[in-house]
Design a protein around this motif. Structure first.
Motif, PDB file in Angstrom:
ATOM      1  N   ILE A 235       0.880  -1.171   0.000  1.00 43.95           N
ATOM      2  CA  ILE A 235       0.000   0.000   0.000  1.00 43.95           C
ATOM      3  C   ILE A 235       0.914   1.216   0.000  1.00 43.95           C
ATOM      4  O   ILE A 235       1.733   1.377   0.900  1.00 43.95           O
ATOM      5  CB  ILE A 235      -0.921   0.005   1.223  1.00 43.95           C
ATOM      6  N   ILE A 236       0.791   2.054  -1.014  1.00 41.02           N
ATOM      7  CA  ILE A 236       1.748   3.134  -1.260  1.00 41.02           C
ATOM      8  C   ILE A 236       1.143   4.481  -0.883  1.00 41.02           C
ATOM      9  O   ILE A 236      -0.003   4.777  -1.213  1.00 41.02           O
ATOM     10  CB  ILE A 236       2.171   3.142  -2.744  1.00 41.02           C
ATOM     11  N   ASP A 237       1.931   5.298  -0.200  1.00 36.74           N
ATOM     12  CA  ASP A 237       1.577   6.697   0.045  1.00 36.74           C
ATOM     13  C   ASP A 237       2.226   7.508  -1.078  1.00 36.74           C
ATOM     14  O   ASP A 237       3.429   7.775  -1.047  1.00 36.74           O
ATOM     15  CB  ASP A 237       2.087   7.146   1.412  1.00 36.74           C
ATOM     16  N   TYR A 238       1.438   7.907  -2.066  1.00 30.65           N
ATOM     17  CA  TYR A 238       1.985   8.582  -3.241  1.00 30.65           C
ATOM     18  C   TYR A 238       2.451  10.007  -2.924  1.00 30.65           C
ATOM     19  O   TYR A 238       3.230  10.576  -3.681  1.00 30.65           O
ATOM     20  CB  TYR A 238       0.945   8.600  -4.367  1.00 30.65           C
ATOM     21  N   THR A 239       1.983  10.555  -1.810  1.00 36.82           N
ATOM     22  CA  THR A 239       2.406  11.904  -1.427  1.00 36.82           C
ATOM     23  C   THR A 239       3.883  11.928  -1.062  1.00 36.82           C
ATOM     24  O   THR A 239       4.608  12.869  -1.401  1.00 36.82           O
ATOM     25  CB  THR A 239       1.568  12.406  -0.236  1.00 36.82           C
ATOM     26  N   THR A 240       4.346  10.893  -0.388  1.00 41.57           N
ATOM     27  CA  THR A 240       5.729  10.851   0.100  1.00 41.57           C
ATOM     28  C   THR A 240       6.582   9.779  -0.562  1.00 41.57           C
ATOM     29  O   THR A 240       7.803   9.850  -0.536  1.00 41.57           O
ATOM     30  CB  THR A 240       5.742  10.592   1.616  1.00 41.57           C
ATOM     31  N   GLY A 241       5.952   8.755  -1.126  1.00 44.04           N
ATOM     32  CA  GLY A 241       6.701   7.638  -1.691  1.00 44.04           C
ATOM     33  C   GLY A 241       6.924   6.508  -0.702  1.00 44.04           C
ATOM     34  O   GLY A 241       7.550   5.505  -1.045  1.00 44.04           O
ATOM     35  N   THR A 242       6.434   6.652   0.522  1.00 43.41           N
ATOM     36  CA  THR A 242       6.568   5.578   1.501  1.00 43.41           C
ATOM     37  C   THR A 242       5.522   4.507   1.215  1.00 43.41           C
ATOM     38  O   THR A 242       4.565   4.720   0.472  1.00 43.41           O
ATOM     39  CB  THR A 242       6.410   6.112   2.926  1.00 43.41           C
ATOM     40  N   ALA A 243       5.712   3.335   1.838  1.00 41.29           N
ATOM     41  CA  ALA A 243       4.805   2.219   1.550  1.00 41.29           C
ATOM     42  C   ALA A 243       4.744   1.268   2.735  1.00 41.29           C
ATOM     43  O   ALA A 243       5.624   1.255   3.597  1.00 41.29           O
ATOM     44  CB  ALA A 243       5.263   1.476   0.296  1.00 41.29           C
ATOM     45  N   ARG A 244       3.666   0.473   2.774  1.00 39.93           N
ATOM     46  CA  ARG A 244       3.508  -0.581   3.771  1.00 39.93           C
ATOM     47  C   ARG A 244       3.430  -1.924   3.064  1.00 39.93           C
ATOM     48  O   ARG A 244       2.789  -2.053   2.021  1.00 39.93           O
ATOM     49  CB  ARG A 244       2.227  -0.365   4.582  1.00 39.93           C
ATOM     50  N   ASN A 245       4.059  -2.904   3.656  1.00 41.92           N
ATOM     51  CA  ASN A 245       4.061  -4.246   3.095  1.00 41.92           C
ATOM     52  C   ASN A 245       2.827  -5.019   3.556  1.00 41.92           C
ATOM     53  O   ASN A 245       2.451  -4.973   4.714  1.00 41.92           O
ATOM     54  CB  ASN A 245       5.330  -4.982   3.546  1.00 41.92           C
ATOM     55  N   THR A 246       2.204  -5.693   2.655  1.00 44.29           N
ATOM     56  CA  THR A 246       1.110  -6.596   3.005  1.00 44.29           C
ATOM     57  C   THR A 246       1.034  -7.691   1.959  1.00 44.29           C
ATOM     58  O   THR A 246       1.123  -7.439   0.759  1.00 44.29           O
ATOM     59  CB  THR A 246      -0.236  -5.862   3.085  1.00 44.29           C
TER      60      THR A 246
END
Length: 359
Positions: A235-246
């Protein structure tokens, strides 16, 4: 875009649709375009007998905005591409995320690539900031690990087939535009738009159909494809480029929605309880004020000498306004009311020796 095309990935027999004059239009099963996203205008370059490569400037957030090339098979670069890149595009982060292999085992692989817009096999550009954006490996190569050239949700499928088209039509020109599509100020593009059309040696346009259900008719006879910059295991946070693994993105999103819904429900329940408590407190205060006014009226009546003439109450002595009303002791006014005034509840009587006074 990741461009090391392994020759072990064999392309099946492939035929592009070419019609001169009245061109056959592609027929997409549906549009994959996200209308909330914006990017450079899609428009083929004018025909030229020499190679054209146009890279638009980065915007004020240092994001790549558009890459466009027109070339023949003979214009393709022959030098081997360098393996490593050093430039980090806007929003660049990277993670080794878990994913489930076909055999059910869990492994890890990098989520993002430094993705070329126009691939190296066409442009010969490698570490060029105007041509790089963060792309998921899944968008780039069609797989979480290695490559899947048959995946029509990935750039690799279209790059491979456009390269094959050029090789099969060496006297033709390919016009190829790649545009990152952003939502407002987000650093990562949510989609990548591909647009391609051919030119014959006379400068007539040639429709290119790569037999993908994602192909749509674009501007000026171009074929357009919209690809999502996402990954099944993230799941990607497009505002910052960070992401969570699932490993199960839909389940994680459902959990997020359930948590948000519960928080909203709890907030609504608390607000309702607070409103009920406030209403009860107001009702209690009004009752107490009314009782106090009645008690004061009774005391005044009891203190009146028998010989005194007590005028019969009239409606003017009752607060009929529907709200609390100020009563000020006779001989005092609004400015000198302190210690000589009271508020009468709706339906309450004006105390003896008091007069109504609005502030």
């Amino acid at each position: 875009m990741f461009n090391g095309i392994k020759r072990a990935v064999l392309l099946t027999a492939f035929s592009s649709s070419l019609v001169f004059g009245g061109m056959t239009q592609v027929s997409a099963d549906q549009t994959y375009r996200d209308p909330s996203l914006t990017g450079a205008t899609q428009q083929p370059l004018g025909f030229s007998n020499s190679e054209q490569l146009i890279l638009s400037n980065q915007d004020d957030k240092h994001r790549a905005t558009d890459a466009h090339i027109q070339l023949t098979y003979h214009d393709k670069p022959s030098a081997k591409r360098a393996k490593r890149l050093t430039y980090n595009p806007a929003g660049w982060h990277n993670y080794r995320f878990k994913y489930e292999k076909a055999n059910g085992k869990i492994s890890k692989e990098w989520l993002f690539n430094r993705g070329h817009l126009v691939g190296y096999q066409f442009s010969g550009l490698n570490d060029e900031p105007k041509n790089l954006v963060p792309e998921t490996a899944y968008l780039n190569t069609g797989a979480l690990k290695s490559m899947n050239g048959a995946n029509k949700q990935a750039m690799l499928y279209y790059e491979n087939h456009l390269a094959t088209w050029l090789k099969s039509h060496k006297s033709y020109r390919l016009d190829y535009q790649v545009t990152p599509m952003y939502l407002n100020d987000e650093l990562l593009p949510r989609q990548i738009r591909l647009a391609y059309v051919g030119y014959n040696s006379h400068g007539d346009k040639v429709k290119i159909n790569l037999h993908s259900s994602r192909e749509e008719n674009g501007i000026d006879d171009a074929t357009v494809v919209y690809l999502n910059n996402d990954s099944p295991n993230a799941i990607i946070d497009y505002t910052t480029g960070t992401a969570r693994n699932t490993l199960n993105k839909s389940e994680t999103l459902k959990q997020d929605r359930d948590i948000a819904a519960k928080a909203s429900s709890d907030a609504a329940a608390k607000a309702s309880a607070d409103a009920a408590a406030q209403a009860a407190a107001s009702e209690s205060a009004a009752r107490a004020a009314s009782e106090a006014a009645a008690q004061q009226a009774a005391q005044t009546q009891a203190a009146t000498p028998p010989s005194a003439v007590v005028p019969a109450p009239t409606t003017d002595n009752i607060n009929q306004s529907g709200a609390y009303k100020w009563a000020i002791q006779d001989g005092f006014n609004w400015q000198t009311r302190k210690g000589h005034s009271t508020r009468v509840a709706p339906g309450g009587a004006l105390p003896a020796g008091y007069h109504w006074q609005a502030p």
